[in-house]
Design an enzyme around this catalytic site. Structure first.
Site, PDB file in Angstrom:
ATOM      1  N   ARG A  40       0.818  -1.211   0.000  1.00  0.00           N
ATOM      2  CA  ARG A  40       0.000   0.000   0.000  1.00  0.00           C
ATOM      3  C   ARG A  40       0.861   1.273   0.000  1.00  0.00           C
ATOM      4  O   ARG A  40       0.352   2.381  -0.109  1.00  0.00           O
ATOM      5  CB  ARG A  40      -0.913  -0.002   1.228  1.00  0.00           C
ATOM      6  CG  ARG A  40      -2.219   0.795   1.084  1.00  0.00           C
ATOM      7  CD  ARG A  40      -2.150   2.263   1.421  1.00  0.00           C
ATOM      8  NE  ARG A  40      -3.429   2.947   1.215  1.00  0.00           N
ATOM      9  CZ  ARG A  40      -4.190   3.424   2.174  1.00  0.00           C
ATOM     10  NH1 ARG A  40      -3.804   3.315   3.436  1.00  0.00           N
ATOM     11  NH2 ARG A  40      -5.324   4.028   1.893  1.00  0.00           N
ATOM     12  N   SER A  41       2.145   1.127   0.079  1.00  0.00           N
ATOM     13  CA  SER A  41       3.041   2.273   0.178  1.00  0.00           C
ATOM     14  C   SER A  41       3.502   2.747  -1.198  1.00  0.00           C
ATOM     15  O   SER A  41       4.180   2.002  -1.910  1.00  0.00           O
ATOM     16  CB  SER A  41       4.270   1.898   1.017  1.00  0.00           C
ATOM     17  OG  SER A  41       5.332   2.787   0.804  1.00  0.00           O
ATOM     18  N   PRO A  42       3.179   3.986  -1.585  1.00  0.00           N
ATOM     19  CA  PRO A  42       3.677   4.470  -2.877  1.00  0.00           C
ATOM     20  C   PRO A  42       5.195   4.524  -2.923  1.00  0.00           C
ATOM     21  O   PRO A  42       5.800   4.259  -3.959  1.00  0.00           O
ATOM     22  CB  PRO A  42       3.062   5.869  -2.996  1.00  0.00           C
ATOM     23  CG  PRO A  42       2.721   6.274  -1.603  1.00  0.00           C
ATOM     24  CD  PRO A  42       2.384   5.017  -0.887  1.00  0.00           C
TER      25      PRO A  42
END
Length: 218
Positions: A12-14
């Site tokens: 979920r981490s860009p």
């Protein structure tokens, strides 16, 4: 001598997305083995921590991730759907999370096969690059797994059948990240030293070069 490092990563981490492909390229260029260690995003793991800081933080991340991708020449768009079901206006996290646990378990199953880095890179491209709407449907994930040299049906079945053990491994990854002295992702840990952020890749390579990092022979 092959150097070894761990990459703590969230689907979920860009910033994890912006880092993982570059770390994969580094491992292919140099005599370096990077183990992917998937962790749950903080929105799932501890949303209380996520929302105790400055309210501008979320907006800043949206702006900074997009411009970082632009500067790096990496295709980028906020995922559709978001891997974490969340109302970004109210910050409310949905009780039902159909995507993130499946992704994390498959990522850990790929790590069991020593292909976690490739899997995370290929799946992250599907989720974050804008190449596909509804990345969770159709053959998008299966094709990403194939590009990583993995059997998607096998990974998905293992993620369901061995969920409890995989979740324990994911929790152990988080404990290892905490023990290394950080809490966020992406964090590369090399010889006990954490390098946090997609903007610390050159610094991590510099440290490894001090420890004898060499290019692979053609």
């Amino acid at each position: 001598m092959t150097l070894r490092a761990d990459l703590f990563f969230s689907f979920r981490s860009p910033y994890s997305y912006l880092a993982v492909g570059r770390y994969r390229a580094m491992a292919e260029e140099y005599d370096l083995a990077i183990t992917l260690r998937t962790v749950l995003p903080i929105a799932i793991r501890d949303p209380g921590i996520l929302f105790t800081g400055n309210p501008n933080a979320g907006r800043y991340i949206f702006i900074d991730a997009a411009r970082s991708a632009q500067m790096l020449g990496i295709a980028y768009r906020w995922p559709r759907p978001d891997p974490v079901v969340q109302n970004l206006a109210t910050r409310e996290i949905a009780a039902d999370q159909p995507h993130i646990h499946r992704l994390c378990r498959m990522g850990q199953a790929a790590t069991r096969r020593e292909s976690g880095l490739a899997f995370a890179d290929e799946v992250s491209k599907v989720i974050w690059s804008g190449m596909a709407d509804d990345w969770h449907e159709g053959d998008h994930l299966a094709e990403a797994a194939t590009r990583a040299g993995l059997n998607f049906a096998e990974l998905d079945a293992e993620a369901q059948a061995d969920a409890e053990a995989l979740d324990a491994e994911i929790a152990a990854n988080q404990a290892a990240l905490d023990a290394a002295g950080h809490w966020g992702v992406p964090t590369l840990v090399f010889e006990g030293e954490p390098f946090f952020g997609q903007d610390r890749i050159a610094m991590a390579r510099w440290r490894m070069e001090q420890k004898g990092l060499t290019r692979r022979h053609a």
